[in-house]
Structures are given as C-alpha cells and as structure tokens.
Design a protein around this motif. Structure first.
Motif, short mmCIF file in Angstrom:
data_model
loop_
_atom_site.label_atom_id
_atom_site.label_comp_id
_atom_site.label_asym_id
_atom_site.label_seq_id
_atom_site.Cartn_x
_atom_site.Cartn_y
_atom_site.Cartn_z
N ALA A 128 2.02 -12.06 -56.83
CA ALA A 128 1.86 -10.70 -56.31
C ALA A 128 1.66 -10.73 -54.80
O ALA A 128 2.20 -9.89 -54.07
CB ALA A 128 0.68 -10.01 -56.99
N ASP A 129 0.90 -11.71 -54.31
CA ASP A 129 0.69 -11.83 -52.87
C ASP A 129 1.99 -12.10 -52.14
O ASP A 129 2.25 -11.54 -51.07
CB ASP A 129 -0.31 -12.96 -52.58
N ARG A 130 2.82 -12.98 -52.70
CA ARG A 130 4.10 -13.30 -52.05
C ARG A 130 5.00 -12.07 -52.02
O ARG A 130 5.69 -11.81 -51.03
CB ARG A 130 4.78 -14.45 -52.78
N ARG A 131 5.03 -11.33 -53.11
CA ARG A 131 5.86 -10.12 -53.14
C ARG A 131 5.36 -9.08 -52.13
O ARG A 131 6.15 -8.44 -51.45
CB ARG A 131 5.86 -9.53 -54.54
N PRO A 160 9.20 -8.43 -46.38
CA PRO A 160 9.49 -7.33 -45.45
C PRO A 160 9.61 -6.00 -46.18
O PRO A 160 9.89 -5.97 -47.40
CB PRO A 160 10.83 -7.74 -44.82
N PRO A 161 9.41 -4.90 -45.49
CA PRO A 161 9.49 -3.58 -46.14
C PRO A 161 10.88 -3.33 -46.71
O PRO A 161 11.87 -3.82 -46.20
CB PRO A 161 9.14 -2.60 -45.02
N LEU A 171 5.03 -4.09 -40.67
CA LEU A 171 4.91 -3.64 -42.05
C LEU A 171 5.30 -4.75 -43.02
O LEU A 171 6.13 -5.61 -42.71
CB LEU A 171 5.80 -2.42 -42.29
N THR A 172 4.69 -4.73 -44.17
CA THR A 172 5.08 -5.59 -45.28
C THR A 172 5.40 -4.72 -46.48
O THR A 172 5.16 -3.50 -46.47
CB THR A 172 3.94 -6.56 -45.65
N ARG A 173 5.94 -5.34 -47.53
CA ARG A 173 6.24 -4.58 -48.74
C ARG A 173 4.96 -3.98 -49.32
O ARG A 173 4.96 -2.84 -49.80
CB ARG A 173 6.90 -5.53 -49.76
#
Length: 392
Positions: A81-84, A88-89, A102-104
C-alpha cells in the motif's frame, strides 16, 4: 456564505499563497465563513499572516509520520500500500508545476475531500487542483477555478486537460483581459470572470523617488528574466555610477546570476539580496521598480511596489504589465526581452527625478483599484451571482 480555498501548500511563501490569504481575510472580515485548505503541510505555521477569522487546515501533514513509529514493523500488505501511495499522481498532467509535489496517496486525499463537500463555494487555485475539482467535486458545491498564470505558459498536456475539463466549472477567474479571451476560447460556454489579485495593504510608506536605487524581486528563475536585467543595467553604470540595482528573491539560478554580475564587473552596482521579510521597507527606499519577466500572470510584486508610489519600468510581456501600466503614465513599457529597450527606459527615469515622482504619484492613484475591499466586492458579486443562478 461558506467559502473554501484549496491551496497546494498554504505554509509556503509564494505569491499565490499571499494573495489567497488576502482574499480570504477580506471575505472573512465581511462576515463570510471562510476556510483555507492546504493539500500539504511542511511547516508549523504559515509564512504569511492570515486573518484569525479564517480557519486553516491541511489534508496531508508531512512534518512527520502520523501513522506509525519510524521503527515499527510493516507487513507485506502495508508495504504494498505504501508503494502504491508513493506513485506519481494519476489525474494530474506531468507538465503541471505541482506534479512533483503530489503522490498517488496525496491525490487520493484531495479527491476524498472534494467528495465530502455538499454546499458553499470551492475556489481552487492552480491547474492540478482545478482539474481534480472539475472531475471529483460534488455538484452540491459551486466550483470556481482560479488561474494565477496565463494560459500560454502552461505545458501542452496541461492545456489539453484544461480544454477537456474546465467546462465543468461554474466559473473560471482570471487575472488579465488577454487571459479572459484565451479561456473563453478554450472553454466555450463557461463563465470567465476577470478579477485581479488584491494588494495586501494600501497603507504603505511612499518613496521619495530621490534615492539612487532600482529594485526587482522574484524567484531566481528564467521566467523572471534577471539574466536580461543585469546586462541591461550594465549599459548604464558608466553614466550613473552611483546607482544600485537590488534583486530580492531566492532560486536555483542564483549562481548563474552571480557569474553574470562578475562577467559585467558589477560587483559594486548589482546585488542579489536574497529573501527579505521587510520587502515593503526596501521598496520604500527605492526610486523605481523594474520588471524583466519573460511571462507573468499578474505581477503582484510590481503592483505592491506601486503602493509605495514607485514608477515602473517593465517588459510588456504576456500577461499583466499592460493591464496595470499605461506606457508613459505610471511607468514605461518596452517590448518583451528587449535588453537595449529596457536599458533606455531605465536611463530615462534614472536621469529625471521629477519624472520618477510624477509617475510614482500616478502609480499610487492607479493601484487604489487593487485594494482588498475593492477586489473582495468583485468576488462577492461573483459568488452571489453563481448562487442565484444555481437556485434559479
């Protein structure tokens, strides 16, 4: 009226943050329920002052990890979950300036927040947030996209996304007349309102225009054109050896600009002053403000300088300067990136203290239209009109 402003990072020091804080404070002073929502938080307190009647909170607090202790064990599902979440967004174009911040996972937090809104007005303040609001904000909220840069400077993928999604907004707010025309063409049928940013105060110490100091300010990046300003000023030092150019700001081009100062032997005339918490005091000491940008949205530091009765020398770049300055009245406009023209315009003002004072007085008169109260009334009229149309 319930009004929400969504900023990427309300705790930073950018011009958008300051102008949004000014807008929010003016509306709160008029009795509205105003909140500023920051997507990110990396500092304990905002850099700019915010009216105590405005509530401020963040969606993603990045000051420390709230979920677990640093050495706490993490199982395979948590690591996945952390990797997902760190990807990137998904819905923000790569060419948007806030993409890297931003991240996903953070993007999902913004989407969840937008899905919770049921009423009032939501004002989003940059393309990444505008695009998310266009797609994911509920129909219960009035959606207003606020643009702080002109359309032409956005990357092609950002302009394509704007053309696809901005038609969903109840209104688009832009800073200049040229941008209003551009957005009417790219989002036909959508209401596009011209509402400039307000200065933070009109109660400023006026310049006497008697000093031998020219001031420029902004991030040390190519957009601001300081690499054009320094050579232009170098053409004047033999004729005006007692004048100084002071450039305020920080950025990744500081070393290149220092080398440029050395190449032109301007060690005693041109100074990179860094960031200043007393820029108003420094503007009051100057005799002119110089804007050398290759592009602008609406150049707020230039307008702030005018509150100190400073004349302006500026490139007539897209967009903004010509929306505020009439050539020969509040200052002098020269063709974009014309280094010789910029030098000639500075020479005109450096040689004539009376002309500087005359144009400074005109600048102070013109800038009255950018008071927080005047701009607040324009926002209020827009919000009330949108609410009335929705009710109808």
């Amino acid at each position: 009226m319930k009004i929400r402003y969504l900023l990427l990072h309300a705790y930073g020091m950018g011009g958008t943050i300051r102008t949004v804080f000014t807008q929010a404070g003016a509306l709160a002073a008029a009795g509205h329920d105003v909140r500023v929502v920051s997507v990110l938080r990396r500092a304990d307190r905002p850099y700019f002052p915010l009216d105590s009647r405005v509530r401020l909170f963040a969606l993603a607090d990045l000051r420390h990890d709230h979920d677990a202790e640093p050495d706490a064990p993490r199982g395979p599902l948590r690591r996945l979950a952390d990797r997902r979440a760190a990807r990137p967004p998904r819905f923000v174009p790569h060419g948007e300036g806030g993409y890297a911040a931003l991240t996903r996972g953070i993007e999902r937090q913004v989407i969840d927040y937008l899905g919770e809104l049921r009423d009032g007005v939501l004002v989003t303040t940059r393309p990444s947030l505008n695009l998310l609001a266009a797609r994911f904000a509920t129909r219960g909220v009035l959606r207003v996209a606020q643009e702080h840069m002109n359309l032409a400077v956005h990357q092609p993928d950002v302009r394509a996304a704007i053309a696809r999604w901005y038609g969903r907004f109840d209104a688009i707010a832009v800073l200049t007349q040229r941008d209003r025309g551009d957005y009417l063409r790219i989002a036909p049928g959508t209401r596009v309102e011209l509402i400039p940013n307000a200065v933070h105060s009109l109660k400023q110490k006026p310049s006497t225009c008697a000093s031998r100091i020219a001031v420029a300010a902004g991030r040390l990046r190519p957009q601001k054109g300081f690499d054009l300003l320094i050579p232009a000023f170098s053409r004047l030092v033999d004729e005006f050896p007692d004048w100084q150019l002071r450039i305020y700001g920080t950025g990744d081009r500081g070393n290149q600009l220092r080398k440029l100062i050395d190449e032109h032997h301007l060690y005693n005339q041109v100074f990179l002053m860094g960031r200043s918490d007393q820029l108003d005091e420094e503007l009051a000491k100057a005799s002119m403000y110089v804007l050398s940008s290759r592009a602008e949205g609406l150049p707020m530091v230039m307008i702030e300088a005018m509150t100190h009765a400073l004349p302006v020398v500026s490139f007539d770049c897209p967009t903004g300067p010509s929306d505020v300055i009439t050539d020969g009245k509040e200052g002098l406009l020269v063709p974009p990136e014309d280094v010789d023209g910029l030098a000639a315009a500075m020479r005109t003002l450096m040689a004539d203290e009376g002309l500087r004072a005359q144009m400074g007085d005109a600048a102070l008169a013109t800038v009255q239209a950018y008071s927080p109260e005047a701009i607040r009334d324009r926002w209020t009229a827009l919000f009330e009109s949108l609410a009335s149309s929705r009710t109808g």
